[in-house]
Design an enzyme around this catalytic site. Structure first.
Site, mmCIF file in Angstrom:
data_model
loop_
_atom_site.group_PDB
_atom_site.id
_atom_site.type_symbol
_atom_site.label_atom_id
_atom_site.label_comp_id
_atom_site.label_asym_id
_atom_site.label_seq_id
_atom_site.Cartn_x
_atom_site.Cartn_y
_atom_site.Cartn_z
ATOM 1 N N HIS A 307 0.830 -1.217 0.000
ATOM 2 C CA HIS A 307 0.000 0.000 0.000
ATOM 3 C C HIS A 307 0.866 1.269 0.000
ATOM 4 O O HIS A 307 0.367 2.356 -0.245
ATOM 5 C CB HIS A 307 -1.025 -0.017 1.146
ATOM 6 C CG HIS A 307 -0.533 0.482 2.467
ATOM 7 N ND1 HIS A 307 -1.338 1.133 3.373
ATOM 8 C CD2 HIS A 307 0.688 0.395 3.055
ATOM 9 C CE1 HIS A 307 -0.632 1.442 4.449
ATOM 10 N NE2 HIS A 307 0.583 1.001 4.291
HETATM 11 C C1 LIG Z 1 4.458 0.519 6.028
HETATM 12 S S1 LIG Z 1 5.956 -0.163 6.635
HETATM 13 C C2 LIG Z 1 5.459 -1.808 7.045
HETATM 14 C C3 LIG Z 1 6.282 -2.431 8.126
HETATM 15 C C4 LIG Z 1 5.781 -3.786 8.604
HETATM 16 N N1 LIG Z 1 5.701 -4.734 7.515
HETATM 17 C C5 LIG Z 1 4.440 -3.629 9.276
HETATM 18 O O1 LIG Z 1 3.407 -3.872 8.651
HETATM 19 O O2 LIG Z 1 4.401 -3.203 10.423
HETATM 20 C C6 LIG Z 1 6.898 -0.378 5.159
HETATM 21 C C7 LIG Z 1 8.290 -0.908 5.374
HETATM 22 O O3 LIG Z 1 8.949 -0.971 4.100
HETATM 23 C C8 LIG Z 1 10.304 -0.592 4.299
HETATM 24 N N2 LIG Z 1 10.879 -0.123 3.031
HETATM 25 C C9 LIG Z 1 10.625 1.023 2.379
HETATM 26 N N3 LIG Z 1 11.361 1.122 1.272
HETATM 27 C C10 LIG Z 1 12.122 0.013 1.222
HETATM 28 C C11 LIG Z 1 13.086 -0.469 0.308
HETATM 29 N N4 LIG Z 1 13.419 0.211 -0.782
HETATM 30 N N5 LIG Z 1 13.650 -1.657 0.573
HETATM 31 C C12 LIG Z 1 13.325 -2.373 1.682
HETATM 32 N N6 LIG Z 1 12.397 -1.979 2.564
HETATM 33 C C13 LIG Z 1 11.802 -0.794 2.340
HETATM 34 C C14 LIG Z 1 10.221 0.495 5.339
HETATM 35 O O4 LIG Z 1 11.473 0.686 5.975
HETATM 36 C C15 LIG Z 1 9.145 -0.037 6.268
HETATM 37 O O5 LIG Z 1 9.675 -0.790 7.315
#
Ligand SMILES: C[S@@+](CC[C@H](N)C(=O)[O-])C[C@H]1O[C@@H](n2cnc3c(N)ncnc32)[C@H](O)[C@@H]1O
Length: 402
Positions: A307
């Site tokens: 999302h």
């Molecule tokens: C909305 S959070 C969701 C975290 C967890 N899955 C939860 O639902 O509580 C999105 C996650 O994607 C990670 N993220 C964003 N861009 C990323 C990237 N390019 N590579 C790896 N992770 C990424 C962020 O650091 C974050 O922890």
């Protein structure tokens, strides 16, 4: 039942008697809010509606200013003792007249109480927005969204009302302005990164059942887990590991086959959390947009990752997972899938928040099905807990089509 006068009288009576009856559970509170909202819609005049809608944003801005100027900290520390605007302005050096103008708005929205002329005190909600509460980090993160949100009409006018479809070129970049994607930007703004990480971890606390309590892990994953040399579950974009910590508590023997993947700087914060991540869980720094390094895992689990991204980037993320999957791998998406119609006001607003900061989208059931089916996956089933709570989402169970 009853006239508006009777209703007003019973509500007035309830104000006096309800607090003595102790906390009211989520279900009862939400049922009341729904009834109240329906009633409001029936009696509201156009002018009342205009005032409510147009001036809603002012409350958020008053809260932001009060947080930035330490006012809510000062009031919370005073524990209900009244403080004058002169005292409250001291930590920031703000003009007391200015502070009073914002505090009046906060008093109207019930976040503080006006106790005299130019004098305010904390109420039970005040502390939640002070530095003493981790909730203030959530508020900080969400309030930041007001920036791109306020400029959304201007942005959309400029783009001829095209649905934002690129996380590197959308409302956030227009408003900030910056060339960085939001996650890159918060990495460079540590207060925002810390607020985001705390917000994600907090959102997961006591918000409905864990996914593995309503998804049949034994039957759907463990029963077909043939190659134990491979990872059992990769939590891609798993943040600081709150979901895996809970999963490993239920399945401690699987811990060495669990993999937490996120950006390197996010993984560096894992041990700062107030829960302990099983030390046998592997931590692998990962970029969603690079090939997945853990191949052939039994399960690839993504919770509220897609999302964050419009279809353009969601497809790239799914492709990297697809390429790493073997024929018996299962993709589990845990998402706040919106109903195809009658989306709640809360969900509809959060979707605009996602649009503003990430060009992201809270997808409906149909949109998730299409996204998966159009990108090489077959959706086997969906699972939901009996009572849906924010953050306790819908599970989409999918496998590779070929
Ligand atoms: C909305 S959070 C969701 C975290 C967890 N899955 C939860 O639902 O509580 C999105 C996650 O994607 C990670 N993220 C964003 N861009 C990323 C990237 N390019 N590579 C790896 N992770 C990424 C962020 O650091 C974050 O922890």
């Amino acid at each position: 039942m009853g006239s508006i006068e009777q209703l007003t009288a019973s509500l007035t009576e309830a104000v006096a008697t309800l607090p003595t009856q102790g906390p009211i559970n989520d279900e009862k509170r939400n049922a009341f809010y729904a009834a109240y909202e329906n009633l409001r819609k029936q009696i509201e005049t156009p002018i009342d509606a205009a005032v409510r809608v147009i001036f809603g944003g002012y409350d958020a801005i008053a809260l932001k200013v009060a947080m930035d100027t330490q006012i809510l900290n000062e009031l919370a520390i005073a524990e209900g003792k009244p403080k004058s605007v002169i005292e409250l302005s001291k930590p920031s050096g703000a003009d007391p007249l200015l502070i009073n103008r914002f505090l009046r708005v906060l008093a109207a929205s019930g976040l503080v109480k006006e106790t005299g002329e130019g004098e305010y005190a904390a109420v039970s909600l005040t502390g939640a927005f002070s530095d003493m509460s981790p909730l203030s980090k959530s508020a900080f993160h969400l309030l930041y969204g007001e920036n791109p949100l306020a400029k959304l009409p201007q942005y959309l006018q400029k783009t001829n009302y095209k649905n934002p479809d690129d996380s590197w070129n959308g409302p956030f970049q227009f408003a900030e302005p910056t060339d960085l994607q939001y996650f890159e930007w918060i990495q460079q703004h540590s207060q925002h990164q810390e607020a985001f990480t705390t917000h994600m971890a907090l959102q997961r606390m006591e918000r409905g059942p864990n996914w593995f309590e309503f998804y049949p892990v034994e039957e759907r994953l463990l029963a077909t887990d043939k190659d134990t040399s491979k990872a059992f579950l990769v939590d891609l974009g798993g943040g600081v590991g709150h979901d895996l910590a809970a999963f490993a508590e239920k399945y401690p023997k699987l811990a060495p086959r669990l993999v937490l993947e996120d950006q390197e700087h996010v993984l560096a914060d894992v041990d700062k959390q107030n829960f302990k991540l099983n030390p046998n869980i592997q931590r692998v720094p990962t970029d969603l947009f690079k090939p997945q390094s853990v191949k052939g895992a039994k399960t690839y689990y993504l919770r509220t990752v897609l999302h964050d991204w419009p279809d353009k980037q969601a497809k790239e993320i799914l492709k990297n997972v697809y390429d790493a999957m073997s024929d018996d791998s299962v993709l589990i998406l845990n998402e706040n899938a919106l109903p195809d119609q009658n989306v709640s006001g809360f969900q509809a607003r959060i979707d605009l928040f996602m649009m503003s900061i990430l060009s992201g989208i809270d997808r409906t059931f149909k949109q998730f099905y299409s996204l998966l089916e159009e990108n090489g996956f077959k959706v086997l089933a969906t699972y939901r807990p009996e009572t849906l709570a924010p953050g306790a989402g819908t599970i989409f169970e999918a496998v590779k089509k070929h």
